[in-house]
Design an enzyme around this catalytic site. Structure first.
Site, PDB file in Angstrom:
ATOM      1  N   ASP A 375       0.831  -1.215   0.000  1.00 57.78           N
ATOM      2  CA  ASP A 375       0.000   0.000   0.000  1.00 57.78           C
ATOM      3  C   ASP A 375       0.864   1.264   0.000  1.00 57.78           C
ATOM      4  O   ASP A 375       0.325   2.372  -0.150  1.00 57.78           O
ATOM      5  CB  ASP A 375      -0.948   0.010   1.196  1.00 57.78           C
ATOM      6  CG  ASP A 375      -0.232  -0.156   2.527  1.00 57.78           C
ATOM      7  OD1 ASP A 375       0.321  -1.240   2.751  1.00 57.78           O
ATOM      8  OD2 ASP A 375      -0.206   0.793   3.327  1.00 57.78           O
ATOM      9  N   ASP A 385       4.549   8.221   0.916  1.00 59.18           N
ATOM     10  CA  ASP A 385       4.265   7.788   2.294  1.00 59.18           C
ATOM     11  C   ASP A 385       5.522   7.675   3.144  1.00 59.18           C
ATOM     12  O   ASP A 385       5.926   6.592   3.565  1.00 59.18           O
ATOM     13  CB  ASP A 385       3.483   6.469   2.292  1.00 59.18           C
ATOM     14  CG  ASP A 385       2.072   6.646   1.724  1.00 59.18           C
ATOM     15  OD1 ASP A 385       1.642   7.799   1.576  1.00 59.18           O
ATOM     16  OD2 ASP A 385       1.412   5.642   1.437  1.00 59.18           O
TER      17      ASP A 385
END
Length: 622
Positions: A375, A385
């Protein structure tokens, strides 16, 4: 392209149907689009400018001048462009590079909501979501005062067409803190899943992030704007939807630092901090502490990731998976032919190649992502991220920046293997959309990942050593050096940098200058002189080279400054007291990582890390 006052037409590779014109609705927009199409047709076939086009150009020029004279053309200017094809000087009205207000600036979610299904449930409650790509979710404003910590001038001006002075306005502070939504755009939270630490984690999604819209800038580039730390969404699970200053400051600085290192990455436009209380157990040991809430406005060409496709495959939503995949390919993979039955193979091949390239680039600067879950792996192969990342100091293939990673799954030396694992999960998601022949070909593409990675890794490290051309001994020379660095615990960044600055004569005589502390550590190895002999012989095979050219090449690719964790921690400690001076210093230093800077030298950014930095830890909560 020509267009009318207040408008700008952009074109892509495909003619006519892919023109973008920034005009108000009505006759002005229609005339601008028709004019652009007419010009395209005329210039491609006759290389002349029609009387109609000339008339429109003169009207445009006159109106621009009028607007300028009365101060009403804040966001537009009249410019001229010389076309080699027609040998004529064309004028058109163009959006100015910098806008100091939001009056002519807009965001839109239309490209998503018109093509991809949105969750029909509008209640912002945590739940399992199906049969959609996004849920509508609005940011939650802070309840206390908000401070603007920093902005990226380059992101504002070069990507978002905003003058940096806009940061002084209340509209800007409201936008970047989640207090205000741009009219015409619908905030969205993305549904995705993922494999975390090797196991399927089910539904994940944007638990503390809001996609506030897409901005198309003066170059025709589409950029997705996302607030991180802006409140709960249906995907927040047990979280509060907030981020803290500690993690937000690290993401803001590192995403910008990676960009200037030449690593594909999301960008950060701004960082704000509030006086809202956010409670965090940083190391998951039961020690809960009060921290300050913060929000980063980050931008990327796309936030879709491997987990975006995984969740649909696991849920059996194959029609929706095909819709999303076609959308991603059409928007972000122009080299893939949408009419080709093998388009998913071509897409997968590009992702495999670019993922190998990305991880090799990480390794070339000693960057460990820290949490390489599916993810967190972008379909566009950019770094996204930022959490428990770290730049390796003493060279160690077992370096793990994330103290939450007890099994050392994401140690720096395993990142290439993890890339293979993640691509395999992507392939498993694609398999239901492939026929038997395509599945076999896709597996062969995946098998080629290792070769792509090692080829790129060797190219990068060959360049870091200033080697020209290729030699059969290059792999051995690189591996030999890395082993010496591992044995002596030499600093990775500074060892390569000091090799870039030292002369060949000094190396030959093993005369290491006093300030070259990382090379001095490396020179203590009993085989260092053997490596130097091999290295100098290899440099001697650089045809047409000189020592000054070598040093110039090497200093252009071996950074002197990277965002070490102790630097971020030092800036954080001051920022907690609303002293953002070191944040700004780091911003400026990391914009020019390859150049020696007096302010950076004074701050000790190229010296040995301070002793207190040895005890620094970061976690997934970071």
């Amino acid at each position: 392209m020509l267009c009318l006052p207040g408008c700008r037409v952009f074109s892509t590779e495909k003619p006519w149907s892919h023109y973008y014109c920034f005009c108000p609705p009505g006759p002005v927009r229609m005339l601008a689009i028709l004019t652009a199409k007419f010009q395209s047709f005329s210039m491609l076939r006759h290389h002349v400018v029609s009387p109609l086009l000339t008339c429109v150009m003169l009207i445009c020029h006159a109106r621009c001048c009028l607007l300028d004279s009365i101060g009403a053309a804040e966001s537009f200017k009249h410019v001229h462009h010389f076309s080699n094809k027609s040998n004529l000087d064309h004028g058109y009205c163009e959006r100015k590079i910098k806008m100091s207000s939001f009056r002519a600036w807009s965001l839109s979610s239309e490209s998503f909501v018109a093509t991809l299904p949105v969750d029909p449930i509008r209640e912002n409650s945590v739940r399992e979501v199906r049969d959609c790509i996004f849920s509508v979710a609005f940011p939650a404003p802070f309840t206390s005062r908000v401070f603007l910590v920093a902005v990226s001038k380059d992101v504002l001006e070069d990507i978002l067409d905003l003058d940096v002075s806009v940061k002084e306005t209340d509209d800007f502070l409201q936008l970047v803190s989640g207090g205000k939504v741009v009219l015409g755009s619908t905030p969205l939270a993305h549904r995705y899943g993922g494999h975390q630490f090797g196991s399927w984690a089910g539904q994940l999604g944007d638990g503390r992030a809001h996609l506030i819209g897409v901005y198309t800038n003066r170059y025709g580039e589409r950029w997705e704007l996302q607030l991180k730390g802006s409140g709960k969404t249906p995907y927040s699970r047990n979280g509060d939807g907030r981020a803290v200053l500690r993690s937000s400051l690290r993401e803001f600085l590192c995403s910008e630092a990676m960009h200037y290192l030449g690593i594909p990455t999301s960008r950060a436009a701004s960082l704000v901090v509030s006086d809202d209380d956010v409670w965090r157990d940083q190391f998951y040991n039961g020690s809960i502490k009060k921290e300050r809430g913060a929000v980063v406005l980050r931008v990327a060409k796309s936030w879709f990731r491997i987990g975006s496709l995984e969740i649909l495959a696991h849920s059996g939503e194959l029609d929706l998976q095909r819709t999303l995949l076609d959308f991603v390919i059409q928007e972000h993979f122009p080299s893939v032919n949408m009419n080709d039955s093998n388009r998913y193979l071509d897409f997968f091949s590009r992702v495999v190649l670019e993922t190998a390239n990305l991880i090799a680039l990480w390794m070339s600067v000693g960057f460990a992502h820290g949490v390489c879950n599916t993810d967190n792996f972008s379909l566009l192969s950019i770094t996204i991220d930022y959490g428990p990342f770290g730049f390796m100091e003493s060279y160690d293939p077992n370096f793990v920046p994330n103290t939450s990673d007890d099994e050392r799954r994401y140690k720096i030396g395993n990142q290439a293997n993890v890339g293979m694992f993640n691509l395999n999960k992507l392939l498993q998601s694609l398999n239901p959309l492939l026929d038997p022949r395509q599945k076999q070909l896709a597996f062969q593409i995946l098998e080629g990942y290792s070769e792509h990675y090692y080829t790129r890794f060797t190219e990068l490290f060959r360049t870091k050593l200033g080697l020209l051309g290729e030699s059969v001994d290059d792999n051995y020379l690189i591996a030999f050096l890395l082993r010496l660095m591992e044995d002596t615990k030499a600093d990775f960044t500074m060892a390569f940098r000091q090799l870039s600055e030292i002369t060949q004569d000094q190396l030959k005589e093993l005369r290491i200058p006093q300030g070259f502390w990382a090379l001095q550590d490396l020179s203590k190895h009993k085989f260092f002189s053997d490596w130097v002999t091999m290295y100098l012989l290899r440099l001697g095979r650089n045809i047409g080279d000189s020592d000054s050219k070598r040093r110039k090449r090497m200093t252009a690719v071996n950074p002197r400054y990277v965002l070490r964790n102790w630097m971020a921690e030092s800036a954080l400690q001051k920022a907690e007291m609303n002293d953002f001076s070191e944040v700004h210093l780091l911003q400026e230093v990391l914009r020019h990582p390859f150049q020696r800077q007096s302010a950076a030298e004074k701050a000790g950014y190229s010296l040995r890390p301070p002793t207190w930095a040895r005890d620094l830890k970061v976690s997934c909560s970071s």
